[in-house]
Design a protein around this motif. Sequence first.
Motif, mmCIF file in Angstrom:
data_model
loop_
_atom_site.group_PDB
_atom_site.id
_atom_site.type_symbol
_atom_site.label_atom_id
_atom_site.label_comp_id
_atom_site.label_asym_id
_atom_site.label_seq_id
_atom_site.Cartn_x
_atom_site.Cartn_y
_atom_site.Cartn_z
ATOM 1 N N LEU A 185 38.364 -11.597 -29.496
ATOM 2 C CA LEU A 185 38.616 -12.804 -30.279
ATOM 3 C C LEU A 185 38.743 -12.505 -31.769
ATOM 4 O O LEU A 185 39.441 -13.224 -32.493
ATOM 5 C CB LEU A 185 37.499 -13.824 -30.050
ATOM 6 C CG LEU A 185 37.340 -14.322 -28.612
ATOM 7 C CD1 LEU A 185 36.156 -15.273 -28.508
ATOM 8 C CD2 LEU A 185 38.613 -14.993 -28.116
ATOM 9 N N SER A 186 38.078 -11.449 -32.230
ATOM 10 C CA SER A 186 38.173 -11.087 -33.648
ATOM 11 C C SER A 186 39.514 -10.435 -33.979
ATOM 12 O O SER A 186 39.889 -10.372 -35.153
ATOM 13 C CB SER A 186 37.037 -10.128 -34.021
ATOM 14 O OG SER A 186 35.774 -10.754 -33.859
ATOM 15 N N GLY A 187 40.206 -9.972 -32.961
ATOM 16 C CA GLY A 187 41.494 -9.315 -33.169
ATOM 17 C C GLY A 187 42.666 -10.213 -32.816
ATOM 18 O O GLY A 187 42.548 -11.447 -32.763
ATOM 19 N N PHE A 188 43.814 -9.567 -32.562
ATOM 20 C CA PHE A 188 45.021 -10.279 -32.143
ATOM 21 C C PHE A 188 45.860 -9.283 -31.354
ATOM 22 O O PHE A 188 45.931 -8.105 -31.733
ATOM 23 C CB PHE A 188 45.811 -10.816 -33.334
ATOM 24 C CG PHE A 188 46.925 -11.756 -32.949
ATOM 25 C CD1 PHE A 188 46.649 -13.073 -32.618
ATOM 26 C CD2 PHE A 188 48.244 -11.312 -32.895
ATOM 27 C CE1 PHE A 188 47.673 -13.948 -32.234
ATOM 28 C CE2 PHE A 188 49.269 -12.172 -32.520
ATOM 29 C CZ PHE A 188 48.983 -13.499 -32.186
ATOM 30 N N PRO A 189 46.512 -9.718 -30.261
ATOM 31 C CA PRO A 189 47.277 -8.775 -29.433
ATOM 32 C C PRO A 189 48.393 -8.087 -30.221
ATOM 33 O O PRO A 189 49.348 -8.721 -30.657
ATOM 34 C CB PRO A 189 47.853 -9.670 -28.325
ATOM 35 C CG PRO A 189 46.948 -10.856 -28.264
ATOM 36 C CD PRO A 189 46.504 -11.082 -29.681
ATOM 37 N N ALA A 190 48.266 -6.785 -30.404
ATOM 38 C CA ALA A 190 49.223 -6.040 -31.229
ATOM 39 C C ALA A 190 50.638 -6.125 -30.688
ATOM 40 O O ALA A 190 51.609 -6.174 -31.460
ATOM 41 C CB ALA A 190 48.772 -4.585 -31.330
ATOM 42 N N GLU A 191 50.776 -6.151 -29.372
ATOM 43 C CA GLU A 191 52.111 -6.167 -28.784
ATOM 44 C C GLU A 191 52.890 -7.435 -29.119
ATOM 45 O O GLU A 191 54.128 -7.439 -29.153
ATOM 46 C CB GLU A 191 52.033 -5.996 -27.264
ATOM 47 C CG GLU A 191 51.338 -7.116 -26.509
ATOM 48 C CD GLU A 191 49.833 -6.990 -26.439
ATOM 49 O OE1 GLU A 191 49.208 -7.741 -25.657
ATOM 50 O OE2 GLU A 191 49.261 -6.151 -27.169
ATOM 51 N N LEU A 192 52.158 -8.519 -29.391
ATOM 52 C CA LEU A 192 52.834 -9.772 -29.728
ATOM 53 C C LEU A 192 53.454 -9.741 -31.118
ATOM 54 O O LEU A 192 54.378 -10.513 -31.409
ATOM 55 C CB LEU A 192 51.851 -10.941 -29.619
ATOM 56 C CG LEU A 192 51.357 -11.289 -28.219
ATOM 57 C CD1 LEU A 192 50.438 -12.498 -28.264
ATOM 58 C CD2 LEU A 192 52.521 -11.546 -27.269
ATOM 59 N N MET A 193 52.978 -8.863 -31.985
ATOM 60 C CA MET A 193 53.530 -8.784 -33.334
ATOM 61 C C MET A 193 54.945 -8.212 -33.342
ATOM 62 O O MET A 193 55.635 -8.232 -34.367
ATOM 63 C CB MET A 193 52.611 -7.948 -34.223
ATOM 64 C CG MET A 193 51.223 -8.562 -34.408
ATOM 65 S SD MET A 193 51.265 -10.210 -35.151
ATOM 66 C CE MET A 193 51.587 -9.769 -36.870
ATOM 67 N N LEU A 194 55.391 -7.701 -32.190
ATOM 68 C CA LEU A 194 56.763 -7.221 -32.065
ATOM 69 C C LEU A 194 57.707 -8.340 -31.639
ATOM 70 O O LEU A 194 58.928 -8.149 -31.614
ATOM 71 C CB LEU A 194 56.825 -6.072 -31.042
ATOM 72 C CG LEU A 194 55.939 -4.857 -31.358
ATOM 73 C CD1 LEU A 194 56.013 -3.847 -30.217
ATOM 74 C CD2 LEU A 194 56.345 -4.221 -32.678
#
Length: 258
Positions: A185-194
Amino acid sequence: MLLHLAFEATGDGSPVVILHGLFGSSRNWRGVARALEPHHRVYCVDLRNHGRSPWDASMTYPEMADDVRMLIESEELDRPVVMGHSMGGKTAMTFALETPELVGRLIVVDIAPVSYVDRFTSYLDAMRAIDTQSLTKRADAMHQLAAKVHDPGVVGFLAQNLVPRGDHFDWRLNLAAIAAAVPVLSGFPAELMLRSYRGPAMLIRGSLSDYVQPADQAALAKPFPAMRVVEIEGAGHWVHADRPAEFVAALDLTPAVP
């Protein structure tokens, strides 16, 4: 596993779906819903492991976004405005990036799609330390929380999640699942930033909040090229609670052109 989320709905008009932050619930957005209901059908949602919604051991942003998708599809909402605060804002961004065709407009409240230091474990430890089986007064729980959480506003906010269960109070939060999910929850899915959501979008931040830094705003440009940033003077992280009138006035809920 998909969960059927609980929600409160009010008003008539174009649909607006509101997603609360961590430790929050649909009830935190009733004031905003009342302000919007003359012209909008407003859905204040309880995300998984919160409020009246079901519990599950797993709690990722894609899973929460899938829960929201099922709600939108079951209610047959046509490209609603999807607005989310903090954890709900990350869920809303995930939903927009995964299924942009289902989102008419995106509104993110005081959060960015970046990783944050853990701000929550100390709250969770304080809540889990309370023996709820012997708890008969909410005031007693607030006293215990105040010994470890030194912001009275946060103490009151957390204590809203205590509900009567027979002869005692208990948490309506799935504290174990939330605690296990804190790193995610503290992060964000890196793959979605693409990916990108090219529909209309706005970020509303509080001038007194440190959740959205200038570098974070820059990170929004690629996945959300149409993102517009609005700052509410004198508001902290809970922008909608600190400056409710200014917050509502800043909202752009114009239905997007298909």
